[in-house]
Write a protein that holds these residues in place. Sequence first.
Motif, PDB file in Angstrom:
ATOM      1  N   ALA A 233       0.829  -1.206   0.000  1.00 30.01           N
ATOM      2  CA  ALA A 233       0.000   0.000   0.000  1.00 30.01           C
ATOM      3  C   ALA A 233       0.865   1.258   0.000  1.00 30.01           C
ATOM      4  O   ALA A 233       0.561   2.234  -0.696  1.00 30.01           O
ATOM      5  CB  ALA A 233      -0.928  -0.010   1.215  1.00 30.01           C
ATOM      6  N   GLY A 234       1.954   1.232   0.779  1.00 32.31           N
ATOM      7  CA  GLY A 234       2.836   2.401   0.841  1.00 32.31           C
ATOM      8  C   GLY A 234       3.504   2.711  -0.484  1.00 32.31           C
ATOM      9  O   GLY A 234       3.608   3.875  -0.885  1.00 32.31           O
ATOM     10  N   ASN A 235       3.955   1.662  -1.187  1.00 27.74           N
ATOM     11  CA  ASN A 235       4.598   1.874  -2.483  1.00 27.74           C
ATOM     12  C   ASN A 235       3.635   2.460  -3.507  1.00 27.74           C
ATOM     13  O   ASN A 235       3.982   3.391  -4.252  1.00 27.74           O
ATOM     14  CB  ASN A 235       5.170   0.555  -3.012  1.00 27.74           C
ATOM     15  CG  ASN A 235       6.380   0.091  -2.224  1.00 27.74           C
ATOM     16  OD1 ASN A 235       7.091   0.893  -1.631  1.00 27.74           O
ATOM     17  ND2 ASN A 235       6.613  -1.210  -2.194  1.00 27.74           N
ATOM     18  N   ILE A 236       2.420   1.911  -3.559  1.00 23.26           N
ATOM     19  CA  ILE A 236       1.429   2.428  -4.518  1.00 23.26           C
ATOM     20  C   ILE A 236       0.983   3.826  -4.111  1.00 23.26           C
ATOM     21  O   ILE A 236       0.808   4.712  -4.965  1.00 23.26           O
ATOM     22  CB  ILE A 236       0.218   1.471  -4.601  1.00 23.26           C
ATOM     23  CG1 ILE A 236       0.662   0.130  -5.182  1.00 23.26           C
ATOM     24  CG2 ILE A 236      -0.892   2.075  -5.458  1.00 23.26           C
ATOM     25  CD1 ILE A 236      -0.401  -0.944  -5.159  1.00 23.26           C
ATOM     26  N   GLY A 237       0.832   4.056  -2.797  1.00 18.54           N
ATOM     27  CA  GLY A 237       0.447   5.386  -2.335  1.00 18.54           C
ATOM     28  C   GLY A 237       1.498   6.436  -2.639  1.00 18.54           C
ATOM     29  O   GLY A 237       1.179   7.590  -2.953  1.00 18.54           O
ATOM     30  N   ALA A 238       2.768   6.062  -2.570  1.00 18.21           N
ATOM     31  CA  ALA A 238       3.851   7.022  -2.805  1.00 18.21           C
ATOM     32  C   ALA A 238       4.151   7.220  -4.290  1.00 18.21           C
ATOM     33  O   ALA A 238       4.433   8.348  -4.727  1.00 18.21           O
ATOM     34  CB  ALA A 238       5.111   6.561  -2.087  1.00 18.21           C
ATOM     35  N   LEU A 239       4.091   6.157  -5.070  1.00 17.81           N
ATOM     36  CA  LEU A 239       4.528   6.223  -6.466  1.00 17.81           C
ATOM     37  C   LEU A 239       3.374   6.307  -7.455  1.00 17.81           C
ATOM     38  O   LEU A 239       3.568   6.748  -8.591  1.00 17.81           O
ATOM     39  CB  LEU A 239       5.365   4.978  -6.798  1.00 17.81           C
ATOM     40  CG  LEU A 239       6.601   4.724  -5.935  1.00 17.81           C
ATOM     41  CD1 LEU A 239       7.234   3.389  -6.301  1.00 17.81           C
ATOM     42  CD2 LEU A 239       7.616   5.851  -6.081  1.00 17.81           C
ATOM     43  N   GLY A 240       2.194   5.858  -7.052  1.00 13.74           N
ATOM     44  CA  GLY A 240       1.114   5.690  -8.009  1.00 13.74           C
ATOM     45  C   GLY A 240       1.196   4.301  -8.626  1.00 13.74           C
ATOM     46  O   GLY A 240       2.270   3.684  -8.663  1.00 13.74           O
ATOM     47  N   LEU A 241       0.074   3.819  -9.121  1.00  9.36           N
ATOM     48  CA  LEU A 241       0.017   2.448  -9.623  1.00  9.36           C
ATOM     49  C   LEU A 241       0.947   2.218 -10.806  1.00  9.36           C
ATOM     50  O   LEU A 241       1.653   1.205 -10.876  1.00  9.36           O
ATOM     51  CB  LEU A 241      -1.423   2.106 -10.026  1.00  9.36           C
ATOM     52  CG  LEU A 241      -1.624   0.708 -10.635  1.00  9.36           C
ATOM     53  CD1 LEU A 241      -1.207  -0.371  -9.647  1.00  9.36           C
ATOM     54  CD2 LEU A 241      -3.069   0.514 -11.067  1.00  9.36           C
TER      55      LEU A 241
END
Length: 365
Positions: A233-241
């Motif tokens: 969740a953190g990676n997608i929240g920070a970078l976008g999908l």
Amino acid sequence: MEKAKMSAYQLFTLILLFEIGSAVWFPIAIDAKQDAWLAALIAMAGGFCLFFIYYGLYRYYPDLPPTEYVQRLLGSVLGKGIAFCYVLYFTYVAASILRDFGELLVTIAYPATPLFIINALFILVVVYMVYQGIEVIARTSEVLFVGMCLLFLSGFLLMMISGIIHLENLKPILEEGLSPVIKTAFTDTLYFPFGQMVAFAMILPYVKEREKVKRTGLWALGMSGLLLALFAAGNIGALGLDLASHAQYPLLASIQSIEVAGFLERLDIYFILFVMISGFLKISLFFYVAVMGASHLFQVKHPSHLAYPMGIVILLISMATASSYTEYTEEWRAVYLPYVDPSFQVIIPVLLLIIAFFKNRKKAI
């Protein structure tokens, strides 16, 4: 069996660091898109089921490793054949993680250093650890667990302070329904990393507090599943999908996005330390169970004598498994994940548990 024992807490730290292991390096469950965190949680539930299978076998044979009780269940010839296949499996997994580790360091830190040199230096340290035995590995995990907790907490705090996490990137939830999430969970994430708990079937007989094994294992699996979901969740929240799904190492990209007060940035060292700790422990454990399995199978009186020759084998396999990293990942996705992992992590243990149930039922009668 090696004359060694470990505590339930050491088992907890081993499982937690092992499960997080190399899974945080890659975009885990990314086929579920922005619902990757949910796929990780569903796969964790499947991981609980797999753990109960391994624990069930442990309950029947608490003093024996799988490479020995498989011979009691299937007979000497077939049992030794299955045990040998497990030794090969553990050896190959250790080599593949070593390859992942070496490729990662070459990519992000040492582009001018040959892959063989990095792998050779790292396997030397791992060989020494395995030579010392499971007690040393267990004690080391206690120290590394503290370091990992400090890295995680400080890194997560910096990400929150820098404001790079945008929860809207996680929406809409279940955009394409629950089916793609479940498919990703049970065709990918279940086997990597949760199914790799099969290695602990070789470790459980060393735990001295047997009454705490089940509770400790479930707690460690639950914590690791929650952390993996949080990382996803953190990676997608920070970078976008889009960026998270195409980045080779999304956690590294997320850490590189941190900027606090205009000077605290480029914290790549966080990622490198994370990789060093998790990769070291995971390779050590797979290497150790491969050595112990081979010593049981070939009746080697001093298992530590196998550490150095098997270390050379793992090093050579890590270099020979594919000509390039791209070819390696393609082979892993096409052959290893859909066929090899399910066989060793699910199918064989389930069959062994069924046979053990009927055999021990007859004894009870």
